[in-house]
Design a protein around this motif. Sequence first.
Motif, PDB file in Angstrom:
ATOM      1  N   ILE A  33       0.847  -1.199   0.000  1.00  0.00           N
ATOM      2  CA  ILE A  33       0.000   0.000   0.000  1.00  0.00           C
ATOM      3  C   ILE A  33       0.882   1.250   0.000  1.00  0.00           C
ATOM      4  N   ARG A  34       1.955   1.191   0.755  1.00  0.00           N
ATOM      5  CA  ARG A  34       2.851   2.350   0.892  1.00  0.00           C
ATOM      6  C   ARG A  34       3.499   2.737  -0.437  1.00  0.00           C
ATOM      7  N   THR A  35       3.775   1.742  -1.264  1.00  0.00           N
ATOM      8  CA  THR A  35       4.564   2.010  -2.479  1.00  0.00           C
ATOM      9  C   THR A  35       3.750   1.949  -3.770  1.00  0.00           C
ATOM     10  N   ALA A  36       2.445   1.701  -3.667  1.00  0.00           N
ATOM     11  CA  ALA A  36       1.629   1.562  -4.885  1.00  0.00           C
ATOM     12  C   ALA A  36       1.277   2.918  -5.491  1.00  0.00           C
ATOM     13  N   ASP A  37       1.164   2.930  -6.813  1.00  0.00           N
ATOM     14  CA  ASP A  37       0.660   4.124  -7.505  1.00  0.00           C
ATOM     15  C   ASP A  37      -0.834   4.000  -7.790  1.00  0.00           C
ATOM     16  N   ARG A  38      -1.303   2.772  -7.896  1.00  0.00           N
ATOM     17  CA  ARG A  38      -2.721   2.512  -8.150  1.00  0.00           C
ATOM     18  C   ARG A  38      -3.176   1.383  -7.221  1.00  0.00           C
ATOM     19  N   ILE A  39      -4.346   1.593  -6.592  1.00  0.00           N
ATOM     20  CA  ILE A  39      -4.880   0.574  -5.680  1.00  0.00           C
ATOM     21  C   ILE A  39      -6.319   0.233  -6.093  1.00  0.00           C
ATOM     22  N   ILE A  40      -6.566  -1.059  -6.297  1.00  0.00           N
ATOM     23  CA  ILE A  40      -7.911  -1.510  -6.661  1.00  0.00           C
ATOM     24  C   ILE A  40      -8.493  -2.320  -5.496  1.00  0.00           C
ATOM     25  N   LEU A  41      -9.716  -1.941  -5.102  1.00  0.00           N
ATOM     26  CA  LEU A  41     -10.471  -2.733  -4.119  1.00  0.00           C
ATOM     27  C   LEU A  41     -11.623  -3.378  -4.878  1.00  0.00           C
ATOM     28  N   ALA A  42     -11.731  -4.688  -4.822  1.00  0.00           N
ATOM     29  CA  ALA A  42     -12.833  -5.387  -5.504  1.00  0.00           C
ATOM     30  C   ALA A  42     -13.600  -6.196  -4.466  1.00  0.00           C
ATOM     31  N   SER A  43     -14.890  -5.874  -4.330  1.00  0.00           N
ATOM     32  CA  SER A  43     -15.662  -6.510  -3.251  1.00  0.00           C
ATOM     33  C   SER A  43     -17.094  -6.809  -3.685  1.00  0.00           C
ATOM     34  N   PRO A  44     -17.636  -7.931  -3.234  1.00  0.00           N
ATOM     35  CA  PRO A  44     -19.089  -8.099  -3.333  1.00  0.00           C
ATOM     36  C   PRO A  44     -19.737  -7.215  -2.264  1.00  0.00           C
TER      37      PRO A  44
END
Length: 190
Positions: free
Chosen positions: A72-83
């Motif tokens: 999380i600290r080093t990401a440029d893009r974060i995807i959350l996928a949830s029902p």
Amino acid sequence: MKVIAFLGSPRENGNTELLLKETIRGIETFRLKVKTFNLNNMDITPCQNCGGCDESGECIIDDEMSEIYQNIRTADRIILASPIFFFSLSAQVKIIIDRCQCFWCEKYLLKRPIPESKYSRKGLLLLVGGMKKEIGVQCADSTAKAFFRTVSVPKHKTLSFLGVDAKGAILKHPTALKDAFEAGKELVST
Ligand SMILES: Cc1cc2nc3c(=O)[nH]c(=O)nc-3n(C[C@H](O)[C@H](O)[C@H](O)COP(=O)(O)O)c2cc1C
């Protein structure tokens, strides 16, 4: 550009996973790889509200969340996928969000937010719900927004599909897979 994704559905090859795979296919057209965390298979303890991170900004629980913190600290893009479960995010996703309380302490108490990346950090929230009730999207999005802002992702897009219930039903949706593919491309194109 570093892209990470969190898969929050316990149903293997279920609607959320199929949707996320399309988003990843879109991202891969830019010759980028996506590191995906299948949360249902990970050993992550829920936040204990022990106060261990209050002064250090570091969680004291030693489990598989350590790898997620680093990413999380080093990401440029974060995807959350949830029902959508009970009008909100799945427990699998909520557990990692709660464990991000240490980032909250780091940002708001210690005044040390995660630094901006050269690509401007961005997020994407993918949601699938079996009912046709918007309240589930609203509640899930509010929680996801609190997460994204806490980990210094100032902007996120939300893509939601309602009335998609049976396993694999997303494949019959008229636009969902294409929308997810395009959202993946859009996420990394700027
Ligand atoms: C525990 C549980 C709670 C659910 N609660 C909701 C809900 O509040 N709103 C809704 O629209 N769908 C709800 N659903 C239906 C799921 O969102 C739907 O089946 C979805 O397609 C599951 O995605 P998946 O195949 O990726 O697991 C619920 C399903 C389960 C198992």
